[in-house]
Design a protein around this motif. Structure first.
Motif, short mmCIF file in Angstrom:
data_model
loop_
_atom_site.label_atom_id
_atom_site.label_comp_id
_atom_site.label_asym_id
_atom_site.label_seq_id
_atom_site.Cartn_x
_atom_site.Cartn_y
_atom_site.Cartn_z
N TRP A 30 -4.25 -7.67 -10.28
CA TRP A 30 -3.34 -6.53 -10.08
C TRP A 30 -3.76 -5.76 -8.84
O TRP A 30 -4.95 -5.61 -8.55
CB TRP A 30 -3.37 -5.62 -11.31
CG TRP A 30 -2.92 -6.31 -12.54
CD1 TRP A 30 -3.71 -6.82 -13.53
CD2 TRP A 30 -1.57 -6.62 -12.90
NE1 TRP A 30 -2.93 -7.42 -14.47
CE2 TRP A 30 -1.62 -7.31 -14.14
CE3 TRP A 30 -0.34 -6.39 -12.31
CZ2 TRP A 30 -0.48 -7.76 -14.78
CZ3 TRP A 30 0.80 -6.83 -12.96
CH2 TRP A 30 0.72 -7.49 -14.17
N PRO A 31 -2.80 -5.23 -8.07
CA PRO A 31 -3.16 -4.46 -6.87
C PRO A 31 -3.75 -3.10 -7.27
O PRO A 31 -3.45 -2.55 -8.33
CB PRO A 31 -1.82 -4.27 -6.15
CG PRO A 31 -0.80 -4.37 -7.22
CD PRO A 31 -1.35 -5.33 -8.24
N SER A 32 -4.58 -2.58 -6.38
CA SER A 32 -5.14 -1.25 -6.62
C SER A 32 -4.04 -0.21 -6.38
O SER A 32 -2.99 -0.51 -5.85
CB SER A 32 -6.32 -0.99 -5.68
OG SER A 32 -5.86 -0.91 -4.34
N ARG A 33 -4.33 1.02 -6.77
CA ARG A 33 -3.37 2.09 -6.57
C ARG A 33 -3.09 2.29 -5.08
O ARG A 33 -1.95 2.50 -4.67
CB ARG A 33 -3.89 3.40 -7.18
CG ARG A 33 -2.94 4.57 -7.04
CD ARG A 33 -3.45 5.81 -7.72
NE ARG A 33 -3.48 5.69 -9.14
CZ ARG A 33 -2.48 6.02 -9.95
NH1 ARG A 33 -1.38 6.51 -9.44
NH2 ARG A 33 -2.59 5.89 -11.25
N LYS A 34 -4.13 2.16 -4.26
CA LYS A 34 -3.97 2.33 -2.81
C LYS A 34 -3.08 1.22 -2.24
O LYS A 34 -2.18 1.49 -1.44
CB LYS A 34 -5.33 2.33 -2.13
CG LYS A 34 -5.26 2.56 -0.64
CD LYS A 34 -6.65 2.58 -0.01
CE LYS A 34 -6.55 2.79 1.48
NZ LYS A 34 -7.86 2.76 2.12
N ALA A 46 -0.85 -0.57 -3.82
CA ALA A 46 0.52 -0.40 -4.31
C ALA A 46 1.24 0.72 -3.56
O ALA A 46 2.42 0.58 -3.22
CB ALA A 46 0.51 -0.11 -5.81
N SER A 47 0.54 1.82 -3.29
CA SER A 47 1.19 2.93 -2.59
C SER A 47 1.48 2.57 -1.13
O SER A 47 2.53 2.94 -0.60
CB SER A 47 0.34 4.20 -2.68
OG SER A 47 -0.90 4.01 -2.05
N ILE A 48 0.59 1.82 -0.48
CA ILE A 48 0.83 1.40 0.90
C ILE A 48 2.02 0.44 0.94
O ILE A 48 2.90 0.56 1.81
CB ILE A 48 -0.43 0.75 1.50
CG1 ILE A 48 -1.49 1.82 1.75
CG2 ILE A 48 -0.11 0.01 2.79
CD1 ILE A 48 -2.83 1.28 2.18
N SER A 49 2.07 -0.50 0.00
CA SER A 49 3.20 -1.44 -0.04
C SER A 49 4.51 -0.71 -0.28
O SER A 49 5.54 -1.03 0.33
CB SER A 49 2.97 -2.48 -1.13
OG SER A 49 1.84 -3.27 -0.84
N THR A 50 4.50 0.27 -1.17
CA THR A 50 5.70 1.04 -1.46
C THR A 50 6.16 1.81 -0.22
O THR A 50 7.35 1.83 0.10
CB THR A 50 5.45 2.03 -2.62
OG1 THR A 50 5.03 1.28 -3.77
CG2 THR A 50 6.67 2.83 -2.95
N ALA A 51 5.22 2.42 0.48
CA ALA A 51 5.57 3.16 1.70
C ALA A 51 6.15 2.22 2.75
O ALA A 51 7.14 2.56 3.42
CB ALA A 51 4.33 3.87 2.25
N PHE A 92 9.77 1.42 1.92
CA PHE A 92 10.66 2.54 2.26
C PHE A 92 10.88 2.63 3.78
O PHE A 92 12.00 2.89 4.24
CB PHE A 92 10.13 3.87 1.72
CG PHE A 92 10.42 4.07 0.26
CD1 PHE A 92 11.72 4.13 -0.21
CD2 PHE A 92 9.38 4.21 -0.66
CE1 PHE A 92 12.00 4.32 -1.55
CE2 PHE A 92 9.64 4.39 -1.99
CZ PHE A 92 10.95 4.44 -2.44
N ILE A 93 9.83 2.41 4.56
CA ILE A 93 9.96 2.46 6.01
C ILE A 93 10.88 1.34 6.50
O ILE A 93 11.77 1.57 7.33
CB ILE A 93 8.58 2.37 6.68
CG1 ILE A 93 7.81 3.67 6.44
CG2 ILE A 93 8.69 2.09 8.17
CD1 ILE A 93 6.34 3.61 6.82
N MET A 94 10.69 0.14 5.98
CA MET A 94 11.52 -0.99 6.40
C MET A 94 12.98 -0.79 5.98
O MET A 94 13.89 -1.15 6.73
CB MET A 94 10.98 -2.30 5.83
CG MET A 94 9.64 -2.70 6.43
SD MET A 94 9.65 -2.80 8.23
CE MET A 94 10.77 -4.14 8.50
N VAL A 95 13.21 -0.23 4.82
CA VAL A 95 14.58 0.06 4.37
C VAL A 95 15.23 1.08 5.31
O VAL A 95 16.39 0.93 5.69
CB VAL A 95 14.59 0.55 2.91
CG1 VAL A 95 15.93 1.16 2.54
CG2 VAL A 95 14.26 -0.61 1.97
#
Length: 65
Positions: free
Chosen positions: A22-26, A28-33, A36-39
């Motif tokens: 499982w990915p760490s919280r960091k 996961a948050s970087i991937s989520t950001a 959103f930037i790419m969208v």
């Protein structure tokens, strides 16, 4: 093909879940950001392309205002 009992199925599922990294919280948050930037970039790009195509159609056919 042999049928597995519900208990055996649950044990197998638990074994497979234990193998998942499982990915760490960091991470996961970087991937989520990044998503959103790419969208936002894709939306801006397609807004610009849509505007150019609409202007081109209006110029070519004399439609609209």
């Amino acid at each position: 093909m042999t049928r597995t009992s519900p208990g055996q199925y649950v044990r197998q599922v638990r074994q497979e879940i234990a193998k998942v990294t499982w990915p760490s919280r960091k991470e996961a948050s970087i991937s989520t950001a990044m998503v959103f930037i790419m969208v936002a970039l894709a939306a801006t790009f397609f807004l610009f392309v849509d505007f150019l195509l609409a202007e081109g159609v209006q110029l070519l056919f004399g439609l609209g205002v």
